[in-house]
Design a protein around this motif. Structure first.
Motif, mmCIF file in Angstrom:
data_model
loop_
_atom_site.group_PDB
_atom_site.id
_atom_site.type_symbol
_atom_site.label_atom_id
_atom_site.label_comp_id
_atom_site.label_asym_id
_atom_site.label_seq_id
_atom_site.Cartn_x
_atom_site.Cartn_y
_atom_site.Cartn_z
ATOM 1 N N CYS A 224 52.420 6.279 53.640
ATOM 2 C CA CYS A 224 52.528 7.074 54.878
ATOM 3 C C CYS A 224 51.619 8.294 54.776
ATOM 4 O O CYS A 224 50.894 8.624 55.717
ATOM 5 C CB CYS A 224 53.969 7.539 55.105
ATOM 6 N N GLY A 225 51.668 8.966 53.627
ATOM 7 C CA GLY A 225 50.801 10.127 53.423
ATOM 8 C C GLY A 225 49.348 9.719 53.371
ATOM 9 O O GLY A 225 48.474 10.415 53.897
ATOM 10 N N GLY A 226 49.082 8.570 52.757
ATOM 11 C CA GLY A 226 47.698 8.089 52.658
ATOM 12 C C GLY A 226 47.114 7.812 54.032
ATOM 13 O O GLY A 226 45.966 8.174 54.318
ATOM 14 N N LEU A 227 47.899 7.186 54.905
ATOM 15 C CA LEU A 227 47.399 6.907 56.252
ATOM 16 C C LEU A 227 47.173 8.213 57.012
ATOM 17 O O LEU A 227 46.183 8.383 57.714
ATOM 18 C CB LEU A 227 48.394 6.027 57.017
ATOM 19 N N ALA A 228 48.115 9.150 56.836
ATOM 20 C CA ALA A 228 47.985 10.449 57.518
ATOM 21 C C ALA A 228 46.710 11.167 57.076
ATOM 22 O O ALA A 228 46.012 11.781 57.884
ATOM 23 C CB ALA A 228 49.212 11.313 57.220
ATOM 24 N N ASN A 229 46.397 11.076 55.794
ATOM 25 C CA ASN A 229 45.250 11.812 55.274
ATOM 26 C C ASN A 229 43.917 11.118 55.501
ATOM 27 O O ASN A 229 42.871 11.691 55.210
ATOM 28 C CB ASN A 229 45.430 12.059 53.769
ATOM 29 N N THR A 230 43.930 9.896 55.957
ATOM 30 C CA THR A 230 42.671 9.171 56.185
ATOM 31 C C THR A 230 42.533 8.864 57.685
ATOM 32 O O THR A 230 41.863 9.584 58.413
ATOM 33 C CB THR A 230 42.650 7.879 55.351
ATOM 34 N N PHE A 231 43.240 7.862 58.132
ATOM 35 C CA PHE A 231 43.198 7.489 59.544
ATOM 36 C C PHE A 231 43.650 8.647 60.446
ATOM 37 O O PHE A 231 43.154 8.819 61.562
ATOM 38 C CB PHE A 231 44.112 6.268 59.753
ATOM 39 N N GLY A 232 44.595 9.453 59.952
ATOM 40 C CA GLY A 232 45.145 10.533 60.773
ATOM 41 C C GLY A 232 44.388 11.844 60.674
ATOM 42 O O GLY A 232 44.702 12.794 61.400
ATOM 43 N N ASP A 233 43.394 11.914 59.800
ATOM 44 C CA ASP A 233 42.727 13.196 59.577
ATOM 45 C C ASP A 233 42.117 13.827 60.834
ATOM 46 O O ASP A 233 42.157 15.055 60.986
ATOM 47 C CB ASP A 233 41.639 13.056 58.497
ATOM 48 N N PRO A 234 41.560 13.050 61.761
ATOM 49 C CA PRO A 234 40.948 13.689 62.941
ATOM 50 C C PRO A 234 41.921 14.555 63.730
ATOM 51 O O PRO A 234 41.502 15.416 64.505
ATOM 52 C CB PRO A 234 40.488 12.496 63.791
ATOM 53 N N TRP A 235 43.219 14.319 63.548
ATOM 54 C CA TRP A 235 44.200 15.051 64.368
ATOM 55 C C TRP A 235 45.019 16.050 63.558
ATOM 56 O O TRP A 235 46.041 16.535 64.044
ATOM 57 C CB TRP A 235 45.116 14.037 65.061
ATOM 58 N N ARG A 236 44.620 16.377 62.356
ATOM 59 C CA ARG A 236 45.468 17.218 61.499
ATOM 60 C C ARG A 236 45.707 18.611 62.100
ATOM 61 O O ARG A 236 46.749 19.216 61.898
ATOM 62 C CB ARG A 236 44.899 17.339 60.092
ATOM 63 N N HIS A 237 44.728 19.110 62.866
ATOM 64 C CA HIS A 237 44.863 20.450 63.432
ATOM 65 C C HIS A 237 45.867 20.514 64.584
ATOM 66 O O HIS A 237 46.158 21.599 65.090
ATOM 67 C CB HIS A 237 43.493 20.927 63.932
ATOM 68 N N LEU A 238 46.398 19.353 65.015
ATOM 69 C CA LEU A 238 47.358 19.362 66.126
ATOM 70 C C LEU A 238 48.786 19.651 65.668
ATOM 71 O O LEU A 238 49.677 19.843 66.487
ATOM 72 C CB LEU A 238 47.327 18.005 66.855
ATOM 73 N N THR A 239 49.011 19.673 64.367
ATOM 74 C CA THR A 239 50.358 19.967 63.867
ATOM 75 C C THR A 239 50.749 21.391 64.255
ATOM 76 O O THR A 239 50.003 22.333 63.995
ATOM 77 C CB THR A 239 50.399 19.833 62.334
ATOM 78 N N SER A 240 51.903 21.513 64.855
ATOM 79 C CA SER A 240 52.330 22.832 65.326
ATOM 80 C C SER A 240 52.775 23.723 64.164
ATOM 81 O O SER A 240 53.472 23.268 63.253
ATOM 82 C CB SER A 240 53.495 22.669 66.305
ATOM 83 N N SER A 241 52.383 24.992 64.207
ATOM 84 C CA SER A 241 52.863 25.932 63.189
ATOM 85 C C SER A 241 53.820 26.951 63.809
ATOM 86 O O SER A 241 54.029 28.030 63.259
ATOM 87 C CB SER A 241 51.684 26.636 62.503
ATOM 88 N N SER A 242 54.412 26.578 64.959
ATOM 89 C CA SER A 242 55.329 27.512 65.621
ATOM 90 C C SER A 242 56.663 27.600 64.867
ATOM 91 O O SER A 242 57.031 26.686 64.118
ATOM 92 C CB SER A 242 55.597 27.060 67.058
#
Ligand code: SF4
Ligand code: SF4
Length: 382
Positions: free
Chosen positions: A188-206
Motif C-alpha cells: 500500500c505504501g509502495g503504491l502510494a509512493n510511486t503511482f500515487g506520487d503525483p498527488w502527494r501534495h493534496l494531503t490535507s495538513s489541517s
C-alpha cells in the motif's frame, strides 16, 4: 533525470491532472469503478461478462482475479517508480527505497504467490486455499492470524506470520520507526509512493483532518484487535455457541468476519483508499484507516526514530509541509527549531529531500545522546 531535483517542485501546481482538475476526477472515477468490480464482483451479477475481473484474469492466463490485480499493481508501481525517480532520484535514500518497494512487490507480492503452489503440489488447482503473501502482516492482512488461515498453511509459514506480526514488526518499528514497513516493504505504501506520487501534495495538513485521522485510525486498530480476539475465542470453543459463531464467523455478509472484509479491506483500503488518490492524496488509507500503521505508530513514538531539525536554518518556504504525504505540518516544527516524532510519519524522507536549506534529517538513535550531541533541543511528541 533532473539533477537539481527541483523540477518536481515547480511542476506541482502547474498540471491540472494533479490539482483536482477534470482529469483527476476522471482518474478517481476509473479507480473507484475498478475497485468496486474487484471487491464486489460476486454481488454485482457480472460473472462471465466483460466487466468481470475473473474474465480479465483468464484472458491473460492467470488463475484468479487477485493474481491479475497483483500483475496490474506491479505494472502501476514500476511505472510510478520511473515517474518518481525522474523527479526525485537524485537522492540515494529515495533510489534505494523505491527500488526495494518495487522488488518486494514484484517478487514477494506477485511472483511468489503465483509460483509457490507449483513447488508444493505440482498442480496449481490443488494449491492451498490461502495464497501466501510474505510482505503483508497482521493486522494489515487481517486474515493472517485467523485460526483458519494458520491451519491452512505449512507450519513454517504459520510461524512466520505470528513472529512477523507480533515480534519482528513492533521491534523494527521501535528501532527504525515505522518507515521500515510503511515506506519500504508494504505494498500500500509502495503504491502510494510511486503511482500515487503525483498527488502527494493534496494531503490535507489541517487540524480537522488530523483530528479525524487520530480517531479513525485508532478505531480501526481497536476493531482489528478485538475482532481477531473474538475469532480466536470462537475457534477455541469449537464454534460451540451457535449464535456467537454465526455472529463472528458465520459466513453471512453480516457476520463480523465478512463485515470487516467488506468495510475495512474492500471499501476503506481499496475503493476509498486508492480510488481517492487523485483528489485527497495517496495516503488516505495509510493515514486514516490502516491498523498496521496505527500499531507501528505507537511503537515509533516510544522508539528511536525522529525527524531532527537543525536550529536557526528554516526559511519557512513550506516545501516540507506541502510534500508531506501524511499531512504533517513539518514547517511548524522547523520554524520552532524542534526535532519531533509523530506517530503518523512514515519516514518517506520527502520533507528532508525537498528542503532547500538541508534543515531536516531522519534519524534512528537513542534520543538523549543524539540530541545533546547534534541538536540540543527538546523533542516534541504530538
Ligand atoms: S514528516 Fe517527512 S518523512 Fe515523515 S511522512 Fe512527512 S514527508 Fe515523510
Ligand atoms: S524546514 Fe526546509 S522546507 Fe521546511 S519550511 Fe523550513 S526551509 Fe522550507
Amino acid at each position: 533525470m533532473d539533477q537539481q531535483g527541483q523540477n518536481g517542485l515547480l511542476a506541482t501546481f502547474r498540471e491540472p491532472w494533479r490539482t483536482r482538475g477534470a482529469v483527476a476526477y476522471g482518474v478517481a472515477a476509473v479507480l473507484i469503478g475498478f475497485y468496486t468490480l474487484m471487491y464486489f464482483r460476486d454481488h454485482l451479477g457480472i460473472e462471465g461478462s466483460a466487466l468481470d475481473p475473473e474474465t480479465w484474469a483468464s484472458a491473460v492466463g492467470l488463475r484468479s482475479r487477485w493474481l491479475f490485480y497483483g500483475a496490474l499493481y506491479s505494472v502501476a508501481m514500476v511505472g510510478g517508480a520511473i515517474y518518481y525517480l525522474r523527479r526525485h532520484g537524485n537522492s540515494r535514500y529515495n533510489r534505494i527505497r523505491i527500488a526495494v518497494n518495487v522488488v518486494v512487490q514484484v517478487v514477494l507480492a506477485f511472483t511468489l504467490p503465483l509460483v509457490m503452489p507449483y513447488f508444493f503440489t505440482g498442480d496449481p488447482n490443488q494449491f492451498w486455499k490461502y495464497e501466501y503473501y510474505f510482505s503483508y502482516f497482521w493486522p494489515l492482512d487481517w486474515y493472517k492470524l485467523h485460526p483458519g488461515s494458520l491451519q491452512n498453511i505449512p507450519v513454517v509459514l504459520a510461524i512466520y506470520s505470528i513472529v512477523g506480526a507480533l515480534v519482528a514488526a513492533p521491534l523494527l518499528a521501535y528501532f527504525f520507526g515505522k518507515r521500515w514497513y510503511c515506506s519500504w516493504i508494504c505494498g500500500c505504501g509502495g503504491l502510494a509512493n510511486t503511482f500515487g506520487d503525483p498527488w502527494r501534495h493534496l494531503t490535507s495538513s489541517s487540524t480537522a483532518s488530523w483530528r479525524f485521522e487520530k480517531r479513525a485510525i485508532h478505531t480501526v486498530m481497536f476493531v482489528a484487535i478485538l475482532s481477531t480476539f473474538l475469532l480466536f475465542l470462537d475457534h477455541l470453543v469449537g464454534g460451540r455457541y451457535a449464535t456467537f459463531h454465526r455472529l463472528v464467523d458465520g459466513g453471512q455478509w453480516w457476520s463480523m468476519k465478512s463485515l470487516y472484509g467488506y468495510v475495512v479491506g474492500a471499501i476503506l483500503a481499496g475503493v476509498i483508499g486508492t480510488g481517492l488518490y487523485p483528489l485527497l492524496g495517496p495516503r488516505v488509507w495509510c493515514r486514516n484507516f490502516c491498523p498496521m500503521a496505527a500499531l507501528l505508530g505507537l511503537f515509533q513514538k516510544l522508539g528511536r526514530f525522529r525527524i531532527a531539525v537543525k536550529p536557526g536554518m528554516c526559511i519557512s518556504c513550506g516545501n516540507c509541509t506541502t510534500y508531506c504525504e501524511m499531512g504533517i505540518d513539518v514547517r511548524s516544527y522547523a520554524q520552532n527549531d524542534e526535532s519531533f516524532t509523530r506517530a503518523a510519519c512514515v519516514g518517506c524522507g520527502m520533507c528532508a529531500h525537498v528542503c532547500p536549506r538541508g534543515v531536516l534529517k531522519l534519524e534512528n538513535a537513542p534520543r538523549l545522546n543524539a540530541d545533546k550531541k547534534r541538536v540540543g533541543l527538546p523533542i516534541v511528541d504530538l
